[in-house]
Design a protein around this motif. Structure first.
Motif, short mmCIF file in Angstrom:
data_model
loop_
_atom_site.label_atom_id
_atom_site.label_comp_id
_atom_site.label_asym_id
_atom_site.label_seq_id
_atom_site.Cartn_x
_atom_site.Cartn_y
_atom_site.Cartn_z
N ILE A 66 9.01 -10.61 5.93
CA ILE A 66 9.79 -9.66 6.93
C ILE A 66 11.22 -9.63 6.33
CG2 ILE A 66 10.73 -9.24 9.24
CD1 ILE A 66 7.78 -10.25 10.06
N LEU A 67 11.66 -10.91 5.96
CA LEU A 67 13.27 -10.90 5.61
C LEU A 67 13.36 -10.34 4.29
CD1 LEU A 67 14.11 -14.76 6.06
CD2 LEU A 67 14.94 -12.63 7.52
N ALA A 68 12.28 -10.47 3.48
CA ALA A 68 12.18 -9.64 2.12
C ALA A 68 12.37 -8.31 2.20
CB ALA A 68 11.23 -10.22 1.26
N ALA A 69 11.64 -7.80 3.34
CA ALA A 69 11.75 -6.24 3.49
C ALA A 69 12.91 -5.76 4.09
CB ALA A 69 10.41 -5.81 4.36
N ALA A 70 13.80 -6.86 4.99
CA ALA A 70 14.99 -6.26 5.27
C ALA A 70 16.00 -6.39 4.17
CB ALA A 70 15.10 -7.37 6.31
N GLY A 71 15.71 -7.27 3.33
CA GLY A 71 16.70 -7.39 2.31
C GLY A 71 16.75 -6.25 1.24
N LEU A 72 15.27 -5.71 0.90
CA LEU A 72 15.37 -4.61 0.29
C LEU A 72 15.90 -3.20 0.67
CD1 LEU A 72 11.61 -5.12 -0.89
CD2 LEU A 72 13.45 -5.58 -2.36
N LEU A 73 16.02 -3.30 2.08
CA LEU A 73 16.62 -2.08 2.69
C LEU A 73 17.96 -2.20 2.94
CD1 LEU A 73 13.62 -1.65 5.03
CD2 LEU A 73 14.51 0.20 3.56
N GLY A 74 18.57 -3.36 2.39
CA GLY A 74 19.90 -3.60 2.84
C GLY A 74 20.47 -4.01 3.90
N LYS A 121 -0.19 -12.14 15.37
CA LYS A 121 -1.70 -12.39 14.86
C LYS A 121 -1.52 -11.75 13.40
CE LYS A 121 -4.57 -12.03 18.83
NZ LYS A 121 -3.68 -11.99 19.90
N ALA A 122 -0.63 -11.11 13.04
CA ALA A 122 -0.21 -10.48 11.84
C ALA A 122 1.26 -10.65 11.50
CB ALA A 122 -0.72 -9.13 11.45
N VAL A 123 1.45 -10.26 10.12
CA VAL A 123 2.93 -10.20 9.60
C VAL A 123 3.01 -8.47 9.46
CG1 VAL A 123 4.61 -10.80 7.93
CG2 VAL A 123 2.53 -12.48 8.72
N TYR A 124 4.22 -8.08 9.79
CA TYR A 124 4.49 -6.59 9.49
C TYR A 124 5.59 -6.19 8.83
CZ TYR A 124 0.71 -6.20 13.26
OH TYR A 124 -0.32 -6.27 13.65
N PRO A 125 5.72 -6.58 7.45
CA PRO A 125 6.77 -6.13 6.77
C PRO A 125 7.00 -4.48 6.58
CG PRO A 125 5.16 -6.88 5.08
CD PRO A 125 5.06 -6.98 6.68
N SER A 126 5.76 -3.93 6.85
CA SER A 126 5.71 -2.33 6.94
C SER A 126 6.37 -1.85 7.97
CB SER A 126 4.30 -1.99 7.00
OG SER A 126 3.43 -2.46 7.86
N SER A 127 6.42 -2.67 9.31
CA SER A 127 7.28 -2.21 10.25
C SER A 127 8.55 -2.03 10.03
CB SER A 127 6.99 -3.05 11.52
OG SER A 127 5.49 -2.71 12.13
N VAL A 128 9.03 -3.24 9.28
CA VAL A 128 10.50 -3.14 8.94
C VAL A 128 10.86 -1.93 8.22
CG1 VAL A 128 12.25 -4.28 7.55
CG2 VAL A 128 10.39 -5.57 8.64
N VAL A 129 10.29 -1.34 7.46
CA VAL A 129 10.36 -0.10 6.45
C VAL A 129 10.40 1.08 7.42
CG1 VAL A 129 9.38 1.46 5.01
CG2 VAL A 129 9.38 -0.92 4.43
N MET A 130 9.26 1.16 8.57
CA MET A 130 8.87 2.35 9.34
C MET A 130 10.10 2.55 10.52
SD MET A 130 6.30 3.60 8.31
CE MET A 130 4.91 3.36 7.02
N ASN A 131 10.61 1.09 10.77
CA ASN A 131 11.84 0.99 11.71
C ASN A 131 13.10 1.27 11.06
OD1 ASN A 131 11.09 0.19 14.92
ND2 ASN A 131 9.84 -0.81 13.51
#
Length: 435
Positions: free
Chosen positions: A174-182, A134-144
């Protein structure tokens, strides 16, 4: 819309409070059989099962189950600058707050030549699940990801469902958040099958098994984590989100209403609970709530959540009883909006995270407080904690004894070994001094 539970004039025991707390009519166990079948299909059939499950549950089959690095780079390049700035700031803050969770190694010398070292060893490889319903969670990429990185985990894989809107790709934010974190290892897989893939590995796409799986998801994801627990470690069986607000007559009803709605918009099963000793505040919040709920983007979803058995306004005779109710509930998110929050904090023991004061809403913790938003739900905060660097660390004791230090305790070891009828234990010690 939201029901009222009036406990005034009552002083329930702890066990009675547990029976009184509002809960959703859902149980991970009801999804266990289906989740187990999906996990087993992935374990036995690998990529074939993942593609079949994507068609059935996501409505799209990804062209690339393992996301090409080019797609991650494109997502970073095309990310909205405001969103990138917010993610960059979230990463900085979560890194700073998470660093405090990493214990120092300590050495204890019990006698000359008798040393026990306590160290914290990261697992080698983890799988991080990021939902996409129901939502998109780039913040969860960061938190995990950030806690795993700070813990020293060397290998990180992210799984997130393929999106029909994006032609079977993982959501670009979500992909972008992963990319920012390497993070370079991302898979377009979702649901229970994704948990099975992370736990057992999928050779066809180069997905090696992980040691720990973290991240929130729906009831089938939670059930799948229960299925694979023991094969891998998990953080928790995170379910629908919860907010419980302990408030007195000094709280601002507009803030309270807004905070209840903010979590209700997640899911129809989301829980929104206010516990107060002020009938006037309860009345004022109820007067505000209908308008706030009706005017928000996801009004229909909010209305269902607030009308559900998991949501309520609870009236008690004192803030002390409000704290006791909260401890029995064990909320994921606990807000404290009272005149003397420090005094109330001493009474509160069970919560995933606690937000103190009028200007510390749960939304702050969801994104930029620096705290982690992957938290235990369904009362699990009564016995477990939220995600942190410690989730990926294993405490290990390293024992170093010299000959003289062992000789000093040899007789006592033998005595205990004989008492337990395990004489070979003692003999393993005395053999060292037989010569």
């Amino acid at each position: 819309m939201i029901r009222t539970i009036d406990l005034r004039g009552q002083t329930p025991t702890r066990s009675e409070f547990v029976q009184l707390v509002p809960r959703a009519d859902t149980d991970v166990s009801v999804a266990h059989e289906a989740a187990a079948a999906l996990v087993e299909a992935v374990r036995s059939d690998g990529l074939v099962a993942l593609r079949d499950q994507a068609r059935r549950f996501d409505g799209v089959e990804p062209e690339h189950v393992r996301v090409p690095q080019q797609h991650i780079d494109e997502a970073v390049a095309e990310l909205d600058p405001a969103v990138r700035a917010a993610l960059d700031e979230a990463i900085v803050r979560v890194r700073q707050a998470t660093a405090a969770q990493i214990p120092d190694a300590r050495t204890t010398e019990l006698a000359s030549g008798a040393v026990v070292q306590q160290r914290w060893q990261p697992v080698d490889r983890v799988g991080l699940y990021v939902p996409g319903g129901k939502a998109v969670y780039p913040s969860s990429v960061v938190m995990n990801t950030v806690p795993a990185q700070l813990a020293g985990v060397g290998s990180i894989a992210i799984a997130s469902p393929p999106q029909r809107e994006f032609g079977g790709r993982v959501h670009p934010t979500i992909l972008a958040a992963a990319g920012l974190l390497g993070v370079t290892e991302v898979y377009a897989i979702g649901g229970a099958g994704a948990i099975g893939a992370l736990a057992h590995g999928v050779d066809e796409i180069g997905l090696d098994p992980v040691q720990v799986i973290t991240g929130p998801g729906n009831v089938y994801v939670a059930a799948a984590k229960r299925v694979v627990r023991g094969v891998v470690g998990i953080d928790s069986e995170a379910g629908p989100t919860e907010i419980l607000i302990v408030a007195d007559g000094t709280a601002d009803p507009a803030f309270v209403a807004a905070d209840l709605v903010s979590q209700a918009e997640h899911d129809e099963l989301a829980a929104a609970v206010l516990v107060t000793d002020s009938p006037a505040l309860a009345e004022a919040v109820l007067a505000q709530l209908d308008g706030v709920a009706a005017s928000t983007k996801h009004a229909d979803r909010v209305a269902v959540a607030l009308d559900g058995p998991q949501s309520a306004v609870v009236l008690v005779d004192s803030i002390e009883l409000a704290a006791a109710f909260s401890n029995a509930y064990g909320p994921e998110h606990l807000e404290v909006q009272v005149a003397d929050p420090d005094a109330v904090l001493t009474l509160l023991t069970n919560a995933g995270a606690i937000f103190v004061g009028a200007y510390s809403p749960v939304s702050l913790g969801d994104y930029l407080a620096g705290s982690n938003h992957v938290l235990p739900t369904g009362g699990q905060s009564r016995f477990s904690s939220g995600l942190g660097a410690y989730t990926f660390l294993r405490p290990q004791q390293v024992i170093r004894y010299s000959s003289s230090a062992l000789r000093e305790v040899a007789d006592r070891i033998v005595a205990l070994a004989e008492a337990e009828n395990l004489p070979a234990h003692g003999e393993a010690v005395t053999a060292r001094f037989a010569r």
